[in-house]
Design a protein around this motif. Structure first.
Motif, short mmCIF file in Angstrom:
data_model
loop_
_atom_site.label_atom_id
_atom_site.label_comp_id
_atom_site.label_asym_id
_atom_site.label_seq_id
_atom_site.Cartn_x
_atom_site.Cartn_y
_atom_site.Cartn_z
N ASN A 253 0.85 -1.17 0.06
CA ASN A 253 0.26 -0.07 -0.10
C ASN A 253 0.77 1.25 0.03
OD1 ASN A 253 -1.60 2.36 1.20
ND2 ASN A 253 -3.10 0.73 1.30
N VAL A 254 0.75 2.07 -0.95
CA VAL A 254 1.64 3.13 -1.24
C VAL A 254 1.50 4.18 -0.06
CG1 VAL A 254 2.30 5.14 -2.72
CG2 VAL A 254 1.84 2.71 -3.66
N GLU A 255 0.24 4.69 -0.09
CA GLU A 255 -0.05 5.66 1.10
C GLU A 255 0.05 5.39 2.50
OE1 GLU A 255 -3.91 8.21 2.62
OE2 GLU A 255 -4.17 7.02 0.82
N LYS A 256 -0.19 4.02 2.77
CA LYS A 256 0.06 3.66 4.26
C LYS A 256 1.87 3.66 4.48
CE LYS A 256 -0.56 -0.14 7.01
NZ LYS A 256 -1.26 -1.70 7.34
N THR A 257 2.44 3.09 3.63
CA THR A 257 3.80 2.68 3.61
C THR A 257 4.68 4.08 3.83
OG1 THR A 257 3.60 0.80 2.56
CG2 THR A 257 5.93 1.57 2.85
N GLU A 258 4.10 5.01 2.96
CA GLU A 258 4.81 6.38 2.89
C GLU A 258 4.34 7.13 3.95
OE1 GLU A 258 3.87 8.36 -0.79
OE2 GLU A 258 5.28 7.13 -1.94
N ALA A 259 3.24 7.01 4.61
CA ALA A 259 2.77 7.59 5.81
C ALA A 259 3.67 7.16 7.09
CB ALA A 259 1.42 7.66 6.05
N MET A 260 3.75 5.95 7.17
CA MET A 260 4.44 5.05 8.23
C MET A 260 6.10 5.67 8.01
SD MET A 260 4.15 3.74 11.12
CE MET A 260 2.53 2.87 10.79
N ALA A 261 6.60 5.74 6.78
CA ALA A 261 7.78 6.22 6.88
C ALA A 261 8.12 7.66 7.54
CB ALA A 261 8.44 6.22 5.50
N ARG A 262 7.34 8.41 7.37
CA ARG A 262 7.25 9.83 7.65
C ARG A 262 7.10 9.95 9.36
NH1 ARG A 262 4.00 11.01 3.03
NH2 ARG A 262 2.39 10.95 4.14
N SER A 263 6.10 8.82 9.87
CA SER A 263 6.08 8.77 11.10
C SER A 263 7.29 8.33 12.02
CB SER A 263 4.81 7.92 11.49
OG SER A 263 4.59 7.81 12.75
N ILE A 264 7.67 7.23 11.32
CA ILE A 264 8.82 6.67 11.89
C ILE A 264 9.94 7.63 11.98
CG2 ILE A 264 10.52 4.99 11.65
CD1 ILE A 264 8.47 2.90 10.39
N ALA A 265 10.19 8.57 11.11
CA ALA A 265 11.11 9.36 10.81
C ALA A 265 11.41 10.47 12.17
CB ALA A 265 11.32 10.11 9.55
N THR A 266 10.21 10.57 12.95
CA THR A 266 10.12 11.56 14.05
C THR A 266 10.66 10.80 15.14
OG1 THR A 266 7.99 10.54 14.54
CG2 THR A 266 7.81 12.23 12.96
N ALA A 267 11.23 9.59 15.03
CA ALA A 267 11.84 9.11 16.41
C ALA A 267 13.26 9.39 16.85
CB ALA A 267 11.79 7.52 16.22
N ARG A 268 13.76 10.15 15.92
CA ARG A 268 14.98 10.83 15.93
C ARG A 268 15.22 11.86 15.15
NH1 ARG A 268 17.99 7.71 13.78
NH2 ARG A 268 19.24 8.85 12.23
N LYS A 269 15.79 13.13 15.45
CA LYS A 269 16.12 14.18 14.91
C LYS A 269 17.08 13.80 13.90
CE LYS A 269 17.04 18.96 14.87
NZ LYS A 269 17.71 20.18 15.96
N GLY A 270 16.93 14.14 12.36
CA GLY A 270 17.74 13.80 11.60
C GLY A 270 17.73 12.59 10.82
N ALA A 271 16.83 11.57 11.30
CA ALA A 271 16.57 10.27 10.81
C ALA A 271 16.32 10.46 9.33
CB ALA A 271 15.64 9.42 11.67
N LYS A 272 16.79 9.41 8.47
CA LYS A 272 16.37 9.43 7.05
C LYS A 272 15.80 7.82 6.95
CE LYS A 272 20.42 11.71 5.44
NZ LYS A 272 21.70 11.32 4.39
N VAL A 273 14.49 8.09 6.87
CA VAL A 273 13.64 6.79 6.47
C VAL A 273 12.63 7.07 5.22
CG1 VAL A 273 11.78 5.31 7.50
CG2 VAL A 273 13.28 6.80 9.21
N ILE A 274 13.06 6.15 4.40
CA ILE A 274 12.19 5.96 3.05
C ILE A 274 10.96 4.91 2.99
CG2 ILE A 274 12.37 5.26 0.54
CD1 ILE A 274 15.36 6.33 0.43
N GLY A 275 9.93 5.23 2.62
CA GLY A 275 8.90 4.44 2.37
C GLY A 275 8.72 4.23 0.87
N ILE A 276 8.54 2.87 0.69
CA ILE A 276 8.24 2.46 -0.84
C ILE A 276 7.28 1.71 -0.86
CG2 ILE A 276 9.27 1.33 -2.87
CD1 ILE A 276 12.09 2.11 -1.96
N GLY A 277 5.98 2.27 -1.47
CA GLY A 277 4.83 1.39 -1.59
C GLY A 277 4.78 0.74 -2.94
N GLY A 278 3.54 0.04 -3.28
CA GLY A 278 3.35 -0.62 -4.54
C GLY A 278 4.34 -1.65 -4.74
#
Length: 350
Positions: free
Chosen positions: A53-78
């Motif tokens: 699921n594109v929307e769910k995966t990308e949204a979760m990546a943005r959420s996970i990135a808030t766990a640490r300042k400066g974190a790089k988290v990519i979400g790839i859906g589809g």
């Protein structure tokens, strides 16, 4: 807004232990996997999570990135784990020039209605449904391994697994289940798929251990608030507390406890752990008794076909886009006969 650390990680772990590390996780948009990755990111890792699921995966990546300042988290859906070329392309997008420890491989919780997250007796389980679970879970795990193992071997060579090295590379965790330890009614598809994943991990440990790569299994038990328990949980038994009493610790687990197990296996503390199965279920798989379908006991719900009828009824509701209510219950009683009224009330724990 960042989630409180206490939601996904214990205080025993030191910040920064995964600095300059990368996690690649399939099914990263799911409840358990996102908590695992969030914990690793909090402790210093960067991440790439993939899912269907594109929307769910990308949204979760943005959420996970808030766990640490400066974190790089990519979400790839589809992404379809049954197609290795999609995984290879995702690995190429991992946020680093060199994929280092760890890698997290998992059943995609957001694909195919959650592979294996349904109940069915063998009599109702079509060959296609059985094959689909194997393809997503077992073959998907193998494809993820094949897409990432060259990077893991290179990482392990650069960061050798030695007792004196706190910065090792090349770690794999496969997520499994305990159904196949003893067999489980209504879960043949998931049990066979997970048995294959366990065998895969054991073989990887033997073949790639000499190259410094570790491979282990993490097996969660019933975890509160997850998609799996929403689909498989017995609402009536949960409401009464009977479901929790079947576990030696008298409760369900939390995603934090699974994340803690993940941190252990990927951290310096897990350097010498290889080819193992870490079960985090409160001792539940050792508890006596088999799966129960509502008020019916094993093997009654198999011998009288009541569970098969329940699956048929729920399938018809989904097909026509209907919700369970008194009207649909009355209609079904009219069609099937009053003998099934107790079955219908069990469908939603009424």
């Amino acid at each position: 807004m960042a989630l409180p650390r206490s939601d996904y990680l214990s205080n025993v772990w030191k910040d920064g232990i995964f600095d300059n590390k990368v996690v690649f996780c399939t099914g990263g948009g799911g409840t358990i996997c996102s908590a695992q990755v969030r914990a690793l990111v909090h402790l210093g890792a960067n991440a790439c999570i993939v899912g269907r699921n594109v929307e769910k995966t990308e949204a979760m990546a943005r959420s996970i990135a808030t766990a640490r300042k400066g974190a790089k988290v990519i979400g790839i859906g589809g992404l379809d784990v049954r197609k290795i070329e999609t995984l290879e392309k995702a690995v190429e997008r991992t946020p680093t020039s060199k994929l280092e420890t760890p890698i997290l491989t998992n059943l995609p919780e957001n694909s195919a209605g959650a592979a294996g997250n349904f109940l069915s007796p063998i009599s109702n389980l079509s060959p296609n449904a059985f094959k689909t679970v194997i393809d997503i879970d077992t073959i998907g795990s193998y494809n993820t391994l094949k897409a990432t193992i060259p990077h893991l071997v290179a990482s392990a060579k650069k960061h050798p697994n030695a007792a004196t090295n706190p910065d090792t590379g090349g770690r794999i965790i496969f997520i499994s289940a305990s159904f196949h330890f003893t067999g489980m009614p209504l879960q043949t598809h998931a049990a066979v798929a997970k048995a294959g994943v366990d065998a895969l991990s054991a073989s990887v440990a033997l073949e790639y251990g000499p190259r410094g790569v570790t491979s282990n299994i993490l097996t969660p038990g019933p975890i509160a608030g997850t998609e799996g328990m929403e689909r498989l949980g017995n609402k009536a038994a949960e409401a009464s507390g009977a479901a929790m009493r079947s576990n030696p610790l008298q409760r369900y687990g939390s995603v934090k406890e699974i994340a803690d197990g993940t941190v252990y296996l990927f951290s310096d503390a897990g350097n010498y752990v290889n080819g193992e199965v870490l079960v985090i279920d409160g001792g539940g798989w050792r508890s006596p008794g088999s799966f129960e379908a509502g008020s019916r006991k094993y093997p009654d719900y198999l011998l009288d076909d009541s569970f098969a009828r329940r699956i048929f009824f729920l399938g018809m509701l989904r097909f026509f886009g209907l919700e369970y209510d008194d009207m649909t219950m009355k209609l079904y009683i009219f069609m099937r006969g009053a003998r099934d009224i107790s079955l219908l009330r069990e469908v939603q724990g009424k």
